[in-house]
Write a protein that holds these residues in place. Sequence first.
Motif, PDB file in Angstrom:
ATOM      1  N   VAL A  47      -1.261 -11.153 -13.722  1.00 52.17           N
ATOM      2  CA  VAL A  47      -1.197 -10.480 -15.019  1.00 52.17           C
ATOM      3  C   VAL A  47       0.087  -9.659 -15.050  1.00 52.17           C
ATOM      4  O   VAL A  47       0.437  -9.001 -14.075  1.00 52.17           O
ATOM      5  N   LEU A  48       0.784  -9.711 -16.178  1.00 53.22           N
ATOM      6  CA  LEU A  48       2.048  -9.003 -16.272  1.00 53.22           C
ATOM      7  C   LEU A  48       2.448  -8.805 -17.727  1.00 53.22           C
ATOM      8  O   LEU A  48       1.870  -9.387 -18.642  1.00 53.22           O
ATOM      9  N   GLY A  49       3.408  -7.941 -17.945  1.00 51.63           N
ATOM     10  CA  GLY A  49       4.003  -7.739 -19.248  1.00 51.63           C
ATOM     11  C   GLY A  49       3.053  -7.204 -20.307  1.00 51.63           C
ATOM     12  O   GLY A  49       2.118  -6.444 -20.026  1.00 51.63           O
ATOM     13  N   TYR A 106       2.615  -5.584  -7.673  1.00 49.66           N
ATOM     14  CA  TYR A 106       3.967  -5.979  -7.274  1.00 49.66           C
ATOM     15  C   TYR A 106       4.957  -5.351  -8.252  1.00 49.66           C
ATOM     16  O   TYR A 106       4.561  -4.720  -9.233  1.00 49.66           O
ATOM     17  N   GLN A 107       6.232  -5.525  -7.998  1.00 47.11           N
ATOM     18  CA  GLN A 107       7.255  -4.889  -8.825  1.00 47.11           C
ATOM     19  C   GLN A 107       7.167  -5.289 -10.294  1.00 47.11           C
ATOM     20  O   GLN A 107       7.423  -4.487 -11.185  1.00 47.11           O
ATOM     21  N   ASN A 133       8.584  -7.686  -4.840  1.00 49.48           N
ATOM     22  CA  ASN A 133       7.899  -7.195  -3.650  1.00 49.48           C
ATOM     23  C   ASN A 133       6.633  -6.431  -4.011  1.00 49.48           C
ATOM     24  O   ASN A 133       6.508  -5.858  -5.102  1.00 49.48           O
ATOM     25  N   ALA A 134       5.698  -6.391  -3.070  1.00 52.22           N
ATOM     26  CA  ALA A 134       4.469  -5.613  -3.253  1.00 52.22           C
ATOM     27  C   ALA A 134       4.811  -4.126  -3.283  1.00 52.22           C
ATOM     28  O   ALA A 134       5.665  -3.646  -2.539  1.00 52.22           O
ATOM     29  N   THR A 135       4.160  -3.395  -4.166  1.00 49.31           N
ATOM     30  CA  THR A 135       4.380  -1.945  -4.271  1.00 49.31           C
ATOM     31  C   THR A 135       3.178  -1.145  -3.784  1.00 49.31           C
ATOM     32  O   THR A 135       3.273   0.069  -3.599  1.00 49.31           O
ATOM     33  N   LYS A 136       2.053  -1.818  -3.591  1.00 51.95           N
ATOM     34  CA  LYS A 136       0.847  -1.168  -3.089  1.00 51.95           C
ATOM     35  C   LYS A 136       0.128  -2.107  -2.151  1.00 51.95           C
ATOM     36  O   LYS A 136       0.293  -3.331  -2.218  1.00 51.95           O
ATOM     37  N   SER A 137      -0.692  -1.533  -1.324  1.00 59.31           N
ATOM     38  CA  SER A 137      -1.512  -2.359  -0.436  1.00 59.31           C
ATOM     39  C   SER A 137      -2.680  -2.948  -1.218  1.00 59.31           C
ATOM     40  O   SER A 137      -2.982  -2.519  -2.335  1.00 59.31           O
ATOM     41  N   LEU A 138      -3.324  -3.925  -0.654  1.00 60.00           N
ATOM     42  CA  LEU A 138      -4.481  -4.564  -1.272  1.00 60.00           C
ATOM     43  C   LEU A 138      -5.592  -3.541  -1.527  1.00 60.00           C
ATOM     44  O   LEU A 138      -5.877  -2.704  -0.673  1.00 60.00           O
ATOM     45  N   ARG A 139      -6.207  -3.622  -2.720  1.00 64.01           N
ATOM     46  CA  ARG A 139      -7.336  -2.758  -3.048  1.00 64.01           C
ATOM     47  C   ARG A 139      -8.519  -3.622  -3.428  1.00 64.01           C
ATOM     48  O   ARG A 139      -8.399  -4.501  -4.279  1.00 64.01           O
TER      49      ARG A 139
END
Length: 381
Positions: free
Chosen positions: A86-88, A70-71, A52-58
């Motif tokens: 992008v992750l990890g 996102y989480q 799930n998204a954790t912040k609103s769009l910036r």
Amino acid sequence: MKAQQLMSLLIAVVAVVGMALAGAVQAVAQTPDNGAIAAKYVSNGNAVRLGNATKSLRCSLLQGGCYRDYQKGSIYWSPASGAHIVLGAIAARWAKSKWERGLLGYPISDENCTLISRGCVQQYQGGNIYWQSSVGAHSIHGGIGSKWGQMGYERSPLGFPVGEENCAGAPVSCIQSFLGGTIAWKAGVGVSVNPNAGSFGTVVNKRRPNTPINRTPPDLVWAGSQLMRREAATQMAQLISGASAEGVPITLVSGFRSYATQARLYNNYVWQYGQALADTISARPGFSEHQTGLVMDIGTPNGACALQACFVNTPAGQFAAANAWRYGFIVRYPQGYDSITGYTFEPWHLRYVGVRAATDMHNRGFKTLEQYFGLPAAPKY
């Protein structure tokens, strides 16, 4: 005001408000969150992958870029790069490079985790970030990145990067470490590759002695009547078997030579021909490739053209010239390249560099290790 005029005015006002609302709705529909970022999030199972998204769009990033967290990662978008996840560990390395504000800029691809040894790569505007479990995530770019790519990326003898590029001095000089060695870049000079001592990519020539100069490899085994390093000996056996299957017999003439053995051989050549000629046909002790345990001089059972240039016209010489690379070997001193290697043509002198490097050299037309690794020519000591 007449009723008819009032009605016309109300209709006009409603029309203007309607157009404004339609424009606002269209603008919202075209924002990255409702367009590229949202589409990226719901495509190919990314919603499950990211959570799930954790912040609103910036949307206050460089070059009109936007992102959303996102989480389990983020999606970044810019008009020039598109939307990418992008992750990890790769995301963590990008963060250390100052995100989109750094040299790498925005990502221009998602992670690709189909590399050898289960490695991953993500492409950015200014370079790439590579990850592999044993070395972590590291960026690569510029002249060093270009040379590494030319050699075959992580499939090259150097393998994955193990650190970041480190630059200092004036003129600027940079170096980056890899599993199998280093690549250096210097302003006004260019790039050079230095494989680790003892690796299959070790370059020994008149300017690069063995290290230490009297070194004996620890993994020597018998290859017929000669000694070679274990992997090279295994591949030499395969080469001989492959030649035999085509009706071409090959014999082994000379493999590993110690420092002392090379000293006796070289001194004998000097006694027979003088030092100037001897230096074109034999290495000085400590500077011989035979000392690496990665070389085998081959011949024919009848001794035809043994250790002579005419060996290239024998069936054994022709097989080696056409097929040695398939087994990880190169003809180390090819014809017409003595101004680079320092030695006359030796079609019998096969040097093991590994199947990966030999295949890459063959496919891209490199004839010498000096050219392949971007090293200076070594015609003289």
